[in-house]
Design a protein around this motif. Structure first.
Motif, PDB file in Angstrom:
ATOM      1  N   GLU A 114       0.833  -1.208   0.000  1.00  0.00           N
ATOM      2  CA  GLU A 114       0.000   0.000   0.000  1.00  0.00           C
ATOM      3  C   GLU A 114       0.865   1.254   0.000  1.00  0.00           C
ATOM      4  O   GLU A 114       0.549   2.248  -0.664  1.00  0.00           O
ATOM      5  N   ASN A 115       1.977   1.206   0.711  1.00  0.00           N
ATOM      6  CA  ASN A 115       2.882   2.351   0.753  1.00  0.00           C
ATOM      7  C   ASN A 115       3.445   2.656  -0.622  1.00  0.00           C
ATOM      8  O   ASN A 115       3.559   3.826  -1.035  1.00  0.00           O
ATOM      9  N   ALA A 116       3.805   1.611  -1.367  1.00  0.00           N
ATOM     10  CA  ALA A 116       4.335   1.794  -2.721  1.00  0.00           C
ATOM     11  C   ALA A 116       3.286   2.411  -3.637  1.00  0.00           C
ATOM     12  O   ALA A 116       3.602   3.253  -4.494  1.00  0.00           O
ATOM     13  N   LEU A 117       2.033   2.023  -3.451  1.00  0.00           N
ATOM     14  CA  LEU A 117       0.948   2.582  -4.272  1.00  0.00           C
ATOM     15  C   LEU A 117       0.747   4.063  -3.981  1.00  0.00           C
ATOM     16  O   LEU A 117       0.454   4.848  -4.897  1.00  0.00           O
ATOM     17  N   HIS A 118       0.908   4.462  -2.738  1.00  0.00           N
ATOM     18  CA  HIS A 118       0.790   5.886  -2.407  1.00  0.00           C
ATOM     19  C   HIS A 118       1.903   6.695  -3.078  1.00  0.00           C
ATOM     20  O   HIS A 118       1.669   7.807  -3.562  1.00  0.00           O
ATOM     21  N   TYR A 119       3.104   6.127  -3.120  1.00  0.00           N
ATOM     22  CA  TYR A 119       4.201   6.801  -3.820  1.00  0.00           C
ATOM     23  C   TYR A 119       3.930   6.858  -5.325  1.00  0.00           C
ATOM     24  O   TYR A 119       4.215   7.866  -5.989  1.00  0.00           O
ATOM     25  N   ALA A 120       3.382   5.777  -5.867  1.00  0.00           N
ATOM     26  CA  ALA A 120       3.031   5.761  -7.289  1.00  0.00           C
ATOM     27  C   ALA A 120       1.961   6.805  -7.594  1.00  0.00           C
ATOM     28  O   ALA A 120       1.982   7.442  -8.655  1.00  0.00           O
ATOM     29  N   ASN A 121       1.039   6.974  -6.657  1.00  0.00           N
ATOM     30  CA  ASN A 121      -0.004   7.986  -6.838  1.00  0.00           C
ATOM     31  C   ASN A 121       0.596   9.384  -6.894  1.00  0.00           C
ATOM     32  O   ASN A 121       0.114  10.257  -7.633  1.00  0.00           O
ATOM     33  N   ARG A 122       1.657   9.618  -6.139  1.00  0.00           N
ATOM     34  CA  ARG A 122       2.339  10.914  -6.198  1.00  0.00           C
ATOM     35  C   ARG A 122       2.996  11.128  -7.551  1.00  0.00           C
ATOM     36  O   ARG A 122       3.024  12.247  -8.080  1.00  0.00           O
ATOM     37  N   ILE A 123       3.515  10.059  -8.151  1.00  0.00           N
ATOM     38  CA  ILE A 123       4.093  10.157  -9.492  1.00  0.00           C
ATOM     39  C   ILE A 123       3.019  10.551 -10.504  1.00  0.00           C
ATOM     40  O   ILE A 123       3.232  11.406 -11.367  1.00  0.00           O
ATOM     41  N   VAL A 124       1.848   9.933 -10.371  1.00  0.00           N
ATOM     42  CA  VAL A 124       0.740  10.267 -11.265  1.00  0.00           C
ATOM     43  C   VAL A 124       0.337  11.724 -11.090  1.00  0.00           C
ATOM     44  O   VAL A 124       0.133  12.453 -12.069  1.00  0.00           O
ATOM     45  N   TYR A 125       0.245  12.168  -9.833  1.00  0.00           N
ATOM     46  CA  TYR A 125      -0.248  13.515  -9.543  1.00  0.00           C
ATOM     47  C   TYR A 125       0.756  14.591  -9.949  1.00  0.00           C
ATOM     48  O   TYR A 125       0.371  15.637 -10.481  1.00  0.00           O
ATOM     49  N   TYR A 126       2.048  14.343  -9.699  1.00  0.00           N
ATOM     50  CA  TYR A 126       3.051  15.376  -9.944  1.00  0.00           C
ATOM     51  C   TYR A 126       3.704  15.297 -11.324  1.00  0.00           C
ATOM     52  O   TYR A 126       4.308  16.277 -11.769  1.00  0.00           O
ATOM     53  N   ILE A 127       3.599  14.149 -11.991  1.00  0.00           N
ATOM     54  CA  ILE A 127       4.222  14.015 -13.313  1.00  0.00           C
ATOM     55  C   ILE A 127       3.205  13.611 -14.386  1.00  0.00           C
ATOM     56  O   ILE A 127       3.104  14.269 -15.426  1.00  0.00           O
ATOM     57  N   GLY A 128       2.450  12.542 -14.126  1.00  0.00           N
ATOM     58  CA  GLY A 128       1.556  12.003 -15.149  1.00  0.00           C
ATOM     59  C   GLY A 128       0.476  12.975 -15.588  1.00  0.00           C
ATOM     60  O   GLY A 128       0.372  13.330 -16.778  1.00  0.00           O
ATOM     61  N   ILE A 129      -0.356  13.431 -14.662  1.00  0.00           N
ATOM     62  CA  ILE A 129      -1.465  14.320 -15.019  1.00  0.00           C
ATOM     63  C   ILE A 129      -0.966  15.677 -15.524  1.00  0.00           C
ATOM     64  O   ILE A 129      -1.478  16.178 -16.536  1.00  0.00           O
ATOM     65  N   PRO A 130       0.031  16.313 -14.875  1.00  0.00           N
ATOM     66  CA  PRO A 130       0.513  17.585 -15.425  1.00  0.00           C
ATOM     67  C   PRO A 130       1.046  17.484 -16.852  1.00  0.00           C
ATOM     68  O   PRO A 130       0.781  18.359 -17.677  1.00  0.00           O
ATOM     69  N   THR A 131       1.815  16.410 -17.158  1.00  0.00           N
ATOM     70  CA  THR A 131       2.325  16.291 -18.524  1.00  0.00           C
ATOM     71  C   THR A 131       1.197  16.003 -19.509  1.00  0.00           C
ATOM     72  O   THR A 131       1.210  16.504 -20.634  1.00  0.00           O
ATOM     73  N   LEU A 132       0.210  15.228 -19.098  1.00  0.00           N
ATOM     74  CA  LEU A 132      -0.948  14.967 -19.954  1.00  0.00           C
ATOM     75  C   LEU A 132      -1.720  16.252 -20.217  1.00  0.00           C
ATOM     76  O   LEU A 132      -2.135  16.537 -21.352  1.00  0.00           O
ATOM     77  N   LEU A 133      -1.908  17.059 -19.182  1.00  0.00           N
ATOM     78  CA  LEU A 133      -2.609  18.330 -19.316  1.00  0.00           C
ATOM     79  C   LEU A 133      -1.826  19.286 -20.210  1.00  0.00           C
ATOM     80  O   LEU A 133      -2.384  19.902 -21.125  1.00  0.00           O
ATOM     81  N   PHE A 134      -0.533  19.411 -19.955  1.00  0.00           N
ATOM     82  CA  PHE A 134       0.330  20.291 -20.749  1.00  0.00           C
ATOM     83  C   PHE A 134       0.326  19.877 -22.215  1.00  0.00           C
ATOM     84  O   PHE A 134       0.147  20.710 -23.117  1.00  0.00           O
ATOM     85  N   TYR A 135       0.502  18.594 -22.470  1.00  0.00           N
ATOM     86  CA  TYR A 135       0.567  18.082 -23.842  1.00  0.00           C
ATOM     87  C   TYR A 135      -0.742  18.327 -24.594  1.00  0.00           C
ATOM     88  O   TYR A 135      -0.735  18.725 -25.763  1.00  0.00           O
ATOM     89  N   SER A 136      -1.863  18.114 -23.921  1.00  0.00           N
ATOM     90  CA  SER A 136      -3.164  18.307 -24.564  1.00  0.00           C
ATOM     91  C   SER A 136      -3.393  19.773 -24.932  1.00  0.00           C
ATOM     92  O   SER A 136      -3.907  20.085 -26.012  1.00  0.00           O
ATOM     93  N   ILE A 137      -3.007  20.680 -24.047  1.00  0.00           N
ATOM     94  CA  ILE A 137      -3.186  22.110 -24.321  1.00  0.00           C
ATOM     95  C   ILE A 137      -2.289  22.562 -25.468  1.00  0.00           C
ATOM     96  O   ILE A 137      -2.715  23.319 -26.342  1.00  0.00           O
ATOM     97  N   VAL A 138      -1.055  22.072 -25.486  1.00  0.00           N
ATOM     98  CA  VAL A 138      -0.084  22.511 -26.488  1.00  0.00           C
ATOM     99  C   VAL A 138      -0.384  21.946 -27.867  1.00  0.00           C
ATOM    100  O   VAL A 138      -0.274  22.646 -28.885  1.00  0.00           O
ATOM    101  N   THR A 139      -0.784  20.673 -27.931  1.00  0.00           N
ATOM    102  CA  THR A 139      -0.913  20.009 -29.231  1.00  0.00           C
ATOM    103  C   THR A 139      -2.314  20.094 -29.833  1.00  0.00           C
ATOM    104  O   THR A 139      -2.471  19.966 -31.036  1.00  0.00           O
ATOM    105  N   ASP A 140      -3.337  20.278 -29.014  1.00  0.00           N
ATOM    106  CA  ASP A 140      -4.701  20.384 -29.532  1.00  0.00           C
ATOM    107  C   ASP A 140      -5.061  21.854 -29.669  1.00  0.00           C
ATOM    108  O   ASP A 140      -5.107  22.588 -28.686  1.00  0.00           O
ATOM    109  N   ARG A 141      -5.324  22.290 -30.884  1.00  0.00           N
ATOM    110  CA  ARG A 141      -5.562  23.704 -31.153  1.00  0.00           C
ATOM    111  C   ARG A 141      -7.039  24.075 -31.140  1.00  0.00           C
ATOM    112  O   ARG A 141      -7.462  25.024 -31.784  1.00  0.00           O
ATOM    113  N   ALA A 142      -7.845  23.346 -30.382  1.00  0.00           N
ATOM    114  CA  ALA A 142      -9.262  23.673 -30.285  1.00  0.00           C
ATOM    115  C   ALA A 142      -9.421  25.074 -29.701  1.00  0.00           C
ATOM    116  O   ALA A 142      -8.749  25.432 -28.731  1.00  0.00           O
TER     117      ALA A 142
END
Length: 310
Positions: free
Chosen positions: A32-60
């Motif tokens: 469970e401890n490892a999953l909490h650390y993995a969740n921090r990776i998602v929150y601090y790296i995964g979602i921000p890069t996904l958000l950044f990439y979508s804004i930059v590459t999608d010209r809607a």
């Protein structure tokens, strides 16, 4: 039948990824401890890069009318939650937790995954813009839920610090800066960002599945049931109907708003409940139950209303 299979193909991969996370946690492959650390990776790296990439590459194009509608909808849901929470619990710590859970959605991991499957890769710009708005509003209103239910004065310094430390806001700000400045990012920067954003959905759902726990549900089952129904059934119906008939939202805009309100209770409600004196056990129960049942409610909504929502 067309929308049934569309819904099935959107929801089932999420189910399987969550089931995999649940399984590897139960057989002891990860702790469970490892999953909490993995969740921090998602929150601090995964979602921000996904958000950044979508804004930059999608010209809607960004419609200010849509941005105002999203803002108004989230604030209206927040006010409704403040009204409903005292009806469901007397204790301030429970009221704050319930209030936050009623409107604060996991539109980062869950929402972007559904948006990508529903709208297609490269067409998530509207959802990314929506997430930039909701990230700001959820951060502010999440703190207000606890402060107002305790009857205390709002600590604006702490609120501002929480906003400054939010990685999603930084990702959105940088994304809009690159987008509107016309900068072209070199491949050696864009390529790792793309790889990081691709890890977000599978890792995020593995973590969600691994952290699911229903062990303490017996004492709070009635409250959890009511909040889950309001959050996953009534909120999407009310706000999407209003957006469709009154706001004139269609296509990706209506889909993005639906995803915000149909997504389960945000994982971030757990640490916030702990930090601000909420009921951590109840927060965990609401996250777990709403995550599981959101897979069913999203499937049913898309099956019966897919023609409208897409």
């Amino acid at each position: 039948m067309e929308y049934f299979w569309t819904s099935f193909n959107i929801v089932m991969p999420l189910v399987l990824m969550m089931a995999t996370g649940f399984l590897i946690r139960r057989v002891g492959i990860v702790t469970e401890n490892a999953l909490h650390y993995a969740n921090r990776i998602v929150y601090y790296i995964g979602i921000p890069t996904l958000l950044f990439y979508s804004i930059v590459t999608d010209r809607a194009p960004v419609r200010w009318q849509y941005a105002l509608w999203v803002t108004g909808s989230v604030l209206a849901a927040f006010l409704i939650s403040l009204f409903l929470a005292p009806l469901l619990a007397r204790e301030p710590e429970k009221r704050g937790t319930i209030s936050q859970a009623l409107f604060r959605s996991n539109d980062g991991i869950f929402g972007l995954a559904v948006a990508t499957a529903l709208l297609g890769e490269g067409n998530t710009g509207t959802m990314a813009i929506t997430l930039a708005i909701t990230a700001t509003l959820f951060c502010i209103t999440g703190v207000l839920c606890y402060e107002l239910n305790r009857g205390q004065k709002v600590r604006f310094g702490a609120l501002l610090l929480r906003l400054v430390k939010n990685p999603l806001l930084w990702a959105a700000a940088l994304g809009f800066l690159v987008r509107f400045s016309g900068l072209q990012l070199p491949a050696f920067i864009l390529t790792p960002i793309e790889h990081f954003k691709r890890m977000c959905t599978p890792l995020g759902f593995l973590v969600l599945g691994g952290l699911l726990s229903f062990r303490s549900l017996r004492s709070d089952w009635k409250t959890v049931s009511i909040v889950t129904v309001v959050k996953l059934v009534l909120m999407p119906a009310v706000f999407c109907a209003a957006a469709y008939f009154l706001g004139g939202l269609r296509g990706a805009e209506l889909s993005s708003l639906f995803i915000v309100f149909s997504a389960p209770v945000a994982m971030s409600c757990l640490p916030m409940a702990s930090e601000l004196g909420g009921d951590v056990t109840l927060a965990g129960e609401l996250v777990a139950v709403s995550t599981v049942f959101s897979l069913l409610t999203v499937f049913l909504y898309l099956t019966f209303f897919g023609g409208i929502l897409t």
